[in-house]
Design an enzyme around this catalytic site. Structure first.
Site, PDB file in Angstrom:
ATOM      1  N   LYS A  96      33.344 -10.779 -13.900  1.00  0.00           N
ATOM      2  CA  LYS A  96      33.680  -9.886 -14.019  1.00  0.00           C
ATOM      3  C   LYS A  96      35.096 -10.019 -14.062  1.00  0.00           C
ATOM      4  O   LYS A  96      35.752 -10.360 -14.029  1.00  0.00           O
ATOM      5  CB  LYS A  96      33.296  -8.721 -13.738  1.00  0.00           C
ATOM      6  CG  LYS A  96      34.306  -7.962 -12.413  1.00  0.00           C
ATOM      7  CD  LYS A  96      33.909  -6.363 -12.356  1.00  0.00           C
ATOM      8  CE  LYS A  96      34.763  -6.310 -11.126  1.00  0.00           C
ATOM      9  NZ  LYS A  96      35.019  -5.222 -10.911  1.00  0.00           N
ATOM     10  N   HIS A 144      25.315  -3.477 -24.754  1.00  0.00           N
ATOM     11  CA  HIS A 144      24.804  -4.633 -23.804  1.00  0.00           C
ATOM     12  C   HIS A 144      25.374  -5.830 -24.970  1.00  0.00           C
ATOM     13  O   HIS A 144      23.955  -5.800 -25.594  1.00  0.00           O
ATOM     14  CB  HIS A 144      23.506  -3.779 -23.246  1.00  0.00           C
ATOM     15  CG  HIS A 144      24.101  -3.336 -22.192  1.00  0.00           C
ATOM     16  ND1 HIS A 144      24.343  -1.713 -22.445  1.00  0.00           N
ATOM     17  CD2 HIS A 144      24.958  -3.106 -20.334  1.00  0.00           C
ATOM     18  CE1 HIS A 144      23.964  -1.043 -21.395  1.00  0.00           C
ATOM     19  NE2 HIS A 144      24.498  -2.311 -20.477  1.00  0.00           N
ATOM     20  N   HIS A 174      27.365  -6.693 -20.100  1.00  0.00           N
ATOM     21  CA  HIS A 174      27.443  -5.160 -20.317  1.00  0.00           C
ATOM     22  C   HIS A 174      29.320  -5.433 -20.606  1.00  0.00           C
ATOM     23  O   HIS A 174      29.973  -5.560 -19.390  1.00  0.00           O
ATOM     24  CB  HIS A 174      27.165  -4.786 -18.432  1.00  0.00           C
ATOM     25  CG  HIS A 174      26.516  -4.334 -17.840  1.00  0.00           C
ATOM     26  ND1 HIS A 174      25.425  -3.980 -18.026  1.00  0.00           N
ATOM     27  CD2 HIS A 174      25.856  -5.806 -17.178  1.00  0.00           C
ATOM     28  CE1 HIS A 174      24.978  -4.403 -17.029  1.00  0.00           C
ATOM     29  NE2 HIS A 174      25.212  -5.243 -16.819  1.00  0.00           N
ATOM     30  N   CYS A 176      21.917   0.896 -19.389  1.00  0.00           N
ATOM     31  CA  CYS A 176      22.081  -0.435 -19.717  1.00  0.00           C
ATOM     32  C   CYS A 176      20.318  -0.423 -19.341  1.00  0.00           C
ATOM     33  O   CYS A 176      20.059  -1.161 -19.769  1.00  0.00           O
ATOM     34  CB  CYS A 176      22.273  -1.231 -18.355  1.00  0.00           C
ATOM     35  SG  CYS A 176      23.742  -0.721 -17.102  1.00  0.00           S
ATOM     36  N   ARG A 222      27.939  10.630 -12.828  1.00  0.00           N
ATOM     37  CA  ARG A 222      27.848  10.420 -11.415  1.00  0.00           C
ATOM     38  C   ARG A 222      27.693  11.253 -10.713  1.00  0.00           C
ATOM     39  O   ARG A 222      28.834  12.785 -10.767  1.00  0.00           O
ATOM     40  CB  ARG A 222      28.660   9.360 -11.808  1.00  0.00           C
ATOM     41  CG  ARG A 222      28.852   8.197 -12.961  1.00  0.00           C
ATOM     42  CD  ARG A 222      28.239   6.931 -11.772  1.00  0.00           C
ATOM     43  NE  ARG A 222      27.664   5.791 -13.029  1.00  0.00           N
ATOM     44  CZ  ARG A 222      29.041   5.170 -13.200  1.00  0.00           C
ATOM     45  NH1 ARG A 222      29.397   4.832 -13.015  1.00  0.00           N
ATOM     46  NH2 ARG A 222      28.417   4.231 -14.056  1.00  0.00           N
ATOM     47  N   GLN A 279      30.703   6.301 -21.786  1.00  0.00           N
ATOM     48  CA  GLN A 279      31.408   4.889 -22.176  1.00  0.00           C
ATOM     49  C   GLN A 279      31.095   4.683 -23.509  1.00  0.00           C
ATOM     50  O   GLN A 279      30.815   4.815 -24.178  1.00  0.00           O
ATOM     51  CB  GLN A 279      30.447   4.578 -20.971  1.00  0.00           C
ATOM     52  CG  GLN A 279      30.306   4.657 -19.441  1.00  0.00           C
ATOM     53  CD  GLN A 279      28.723   3.870 -18.839  1.00  0.00           C
ATOM     54  OE1 GLN A 279      28.052   3.557 -19.261  1.00  0.00           O
ATOM     55  NE2 GLN A 279      29.826   2.960 -17.690  1.00  0.00           N
ATOM     56  N   ASP A 294      30.222   2.001 -24.949  1.00  0.00           N
ATOM     57  CA  ASP A 294      29.334   1.265 -23.602  1.00  0.00           C
ATOM     58  C   ASP A 294      28.152   0.624 -24.904  1.00  0.00           C
ATOM     59  O   ASP A 294      28.113   0.496 -26.030  1.00  0.00           O
ATOM     60  CB  ASP A 294      28.341   2.045 -23.109  1.00  0.00           C
ATOM     61  CG  ASP A 294      27.633   0.900 -21.880  1.00  0.00           C
ATOM     62  OD1 ASP A 294      28.162  -0.260 -21.441  1.00  0.00           O
ATOM     63  OD2 ASP A 294      26.931   1.025 -21.140  1.00  0.00           O
TER      64      ASP A 294
HETATM   65 ZN   LIG Z   1      25.023  -1.857 -18.241  1.00  0.00          ZN
END
Ligand SMILES: [Zn+2]
Ligand SMILES: [Zn+2]
Length: 687
Positions: A506, A423, A552, A372, A401, A419, A421
């Site tokens: 979420k 945004h 996200h 992000c 992580r 991910q 991912d």
């Molecule tokens: Zn994010």
């Protein structure tokens, strides 16, 4: 009904009446001293199927005598609470059986666990083959239908009862307060130190199966005695046991760690590091196909692809709030060489270094735990106006992580992952539509992959908490947007109070696989926090500056986890479009070699992935060998095929068809791939 209730006379001969509230709100009057079993039987009839009862929310045995007004709810054997009691009771039965067969063994502890139960014994090691007689003994004891009795004992009595078992004495001395006494549960002659509750009698434990034996240390301490741990499962009915055993068998066959190895999809090398996945060529094909598939839908939805580096400065994560607050789940920061040298020349200690990083006195870099902040900086790289929104930035972004090594497992719990991912930077009014778009994408992809059984959880605020950022009215709107989006999906969904992140509501996706296991995949999250922390803005059509909202979303979580789930979902038998090598070409004899290479070339030119086996093995052996890699089709070539420019196919399920013109086959398999047909469909048995 009243006449069925047992009379209960106290002290002076008067019956004391109490009020018992049932789950539906009905209040019944009974004589005090009535047992849970009597109440449940009175309400639900003799075949009530309950093992125990909740009395004012506390689990009690069926034999528990009720003295005061209260609420009661029977605990059904198939409920979560019921299964737990059943498992714990089966552990007792196991210990009773072991004691009959191995009188010198000392039982230690035996809890219910997620899928069954275990019991640890101090005894000479045993092997899997010893489990059968123990299980037989358990069945024999279950059939005897002993009453399981709860007995309260004083400290002194406890010491006497367990005088020959140092393990139980250690528990008694450590855990039980002086003068407090405790309870034992007794069935037949055998008894165990236990708080219960338990099933009323052993006949409830007919459907047990011992599954494995291993070793464990007393109290999990490597310096203490080594014990024998026996695992088992138990179910309330014969059918339930049968289907659980079937599921376990299937789960074992589908285990992505095993299939990943058999099918050569990925590798984990200790020298590279635990939890770090090496995608081998065959696995990489699956990942790339999935990424391409997802990307094509992202383009359709107006996303822009971006790329960002794997590290970022600590200052960035201080602004975002990821450092130092989430330090425990991150790799330690990297410090620049020159700075490191200067600090060490100054005699700086590790803890001083760490403190300076925390306080911001020195800077360093971090392996990114999230994508992000990088995407936020891309948003902030230009002045934005309302015309730029929504801005949707997508990246298959790799993050790191720190997971405890004990928690790492195959592809589903790792330390580095990519991910899916993205945004989205949106105006307040766009939240609803954009959340919906995220959900539609998930739906399209699940449908294509045949994952029809999934549900959605909407995480909302905890109304009693003040930890949330952003004004309540904005939250109301965002929560409504999430709810509406979930509702529009037409699948099962639930809302969970208090499950929102502190920065916004979420949506989580949970998919159920063919054998009924649930996998939590990714999320869509609304975020009021990061735009604030990074002071993001856009110019509205009113000419004023406004704050965008961020969304996200990584609906499949990570490529590692998603592929791991897919391997198990398909049991390694991927649809043709995802199969690493779609066609394995097998020659009948040496002289078909040339034609085999010609067929391979034609297929490759048409984007079909092939592998050739023109070796000397017999055709039967070749087929057996290649089946291990689960190609969608084996193409078998002999004289007839070569003469007529045809192919003979053997599909993964064994179905065969011969003499398809090569050109036709190319067209057909391309269609099957393009349409992402779920199973190979071009060979239907022709006999
Ligand atoms: Zn994010
Ligand atoms: Zn117990």
């Amino acid at each position: 009904m009243k006449d069925k209730r047992p009379p209960n006379i106290v002290g002076d001969g008067l019956m004391v009446l109490i009020n018992i509230t049932l789950p539906d709100g009905t209040v019944n009057e009974y004589a005090s001293g009535i047992t849970c079993a009597e109440v449940v039987t009175d309400v639900l009839g003799r075949k009530h199927g309950c093992l125990a009862a909740n009395v004012d929310g506390t689990q009690r045995d069926m034999s528990f005598e009720i003295e005061q007004s209260c609420s009661i709810e029977g605990i059904l054997s198939q409920s979560d609470e019921g299964i737990h009691i059943l498992r714990h009771s089966a552990a007792h039965l196991l210990a009773q059986a072991v004691m009959e067969l191995y009188p010198d063994a000392k039982p230690t502890i035996g809890p219910a666990i997620e899928r069954g139960f275990y019991y640890d014994f101090a005894m000479d090691p045993i092997t899997e083959s010893d489990l059968k007689p123990i299980q037989k003994k358990m069945q024999e004891l279950a059939r005897k239908n002993f009453t399981v009795e709860r007995i309260e004992l004083s400290d002194e009595e406890l010491q006497q009862h367990f005088a020959d078992n140092p393990y139980k004495l250690e528990i008694i001395n450590d855990k039980i307060e002086d003068g407090g006494g405790s309870t034992i549960y007794k069935q037949g002659e055998w008894y165990d130190l236990c708080l219960g509750p338990h099933v009323p009698n052993t006949s409830r434990l007919m459907f047990c199966k011992l599954t494995s034996v291993s070793s464990a240390y007393w109290r999990g301490d490597q310096d203490r005695e080594q014990l024998v741990r026996i695992y088992g499962i138990v179910e309330p009915t014969k059918d339930a046991l049968k289907s659980t055993l079937h599921r376990m068998e299937e789960a074992k066959k589908r285990d992505h760690r095993k299939l990943g190895k058999d099918l050569q999809l990925f590798h984990i090398d200790e020298e590279v590091g635990q939890g770090l996945i090496l995608w081998t060529p065959r696995g990489s094909i699956i990942r790339q196909e999935l990424q391409d598939f997802i990307s094509s839908h992202l383009r359709r939805q107006g996303y822009s692809q971006v790329f960002t580096p794997h590290i970022g400065k600590l200052d960035l994560y201080r602004t975002s709030g990821h450092f130092p607050y989430y330090q425990d789940s991150q790799y330690p920061p990297l410090v620049e060489k020159d700075l490191m040298k200067k600090l060490s020349d100054d005699g700086c200690s590790c803890s001083e270094l760490s403190n300076m990083m925390k306080s911001g006195d020195i800077d360093g870099y971090m392996l990114k735990p999230m994508n992000c902040p990088h995407h936020v900086k891309i948003y902030a790289s230009q002045a934005r106006s309302y015309r730029d929104l929504p801005l949707r930035l997508a990246e298959f972004g790799t993050v790191y992580r720190w997971e405890q090594s004990g928690e790492i497992s195959g592809m589903t719990r790792v330390r580095g992952f990519t991910q899916d991912d993205a945004h989205l930077f949106v105006t307040e009014d766009q939240i609803g539509e954009e959340v919906l778009g995220c959900i539609e994408l998930v739906q399209i992809i699940f449908d294509k992959l045949g994952m029809t059984d999934y549900r959605v959880r909407v995480g909302l605020r905890d109304p009693d908490s003040t930890k949330y950022v952003g004004e309540p009215e904005r939250w109301d709107k965002a929560e409504k947007a999430c709810r509406d989006a979930a509702e529009s999906l037409g699948v099962e969904w639930s809302e969970e109070q208090g499950e929102a992140a502190f920065y916004g509501p979420k949506i989580d996706f949970v998919v159920k696989d063919v054998i009924g296991r649930e996998w939590q995949l990714g999320t869509v999250q609304v975020d009021y926090n990061l735009p604030e922390r990074f002071d993001l803005s856009y110019k509205g059509n009113d000419g004023e500056m406004h704050r965008p909202v961020m969304i996200h979303r990584a609906p499949f979580g990570s490529m590692e986890r998603f592929c791991g789930v897919l391997i198990e979902h398909f049991a390694g038998k991927f649809p043709t479009w995802l199969t690493p090598t779609q066609c394995h070409i097998i020659t009948i004899s040496e002289r078909h070699k040339k034609y085999a290479h010609e067929v391979a070339q034609v297929l490759r030119e048409n984007n079909v992935r092939v592998q050739i086996d023109d070796g000397d093995d017999t055709i039967g052996k070749k087929i057996r060998n290649h089946r291990k890699l689960q190609p969608a089709y084996m193409i078998i070539l002999g004289d007839g095929e070569e003469e007529n420019r045809t192919v003979s196919l053997r599909a993964r399920n064994g179905d065969q068809v011969s003499g398809i013109a090569l050109d036709d086959f190319v067209i057909q398999i391309n269609e099957e791939i393009a349409n992402k047909i779920s199973t190979p469909s071009l060979a239907v048995n022709d006999d």
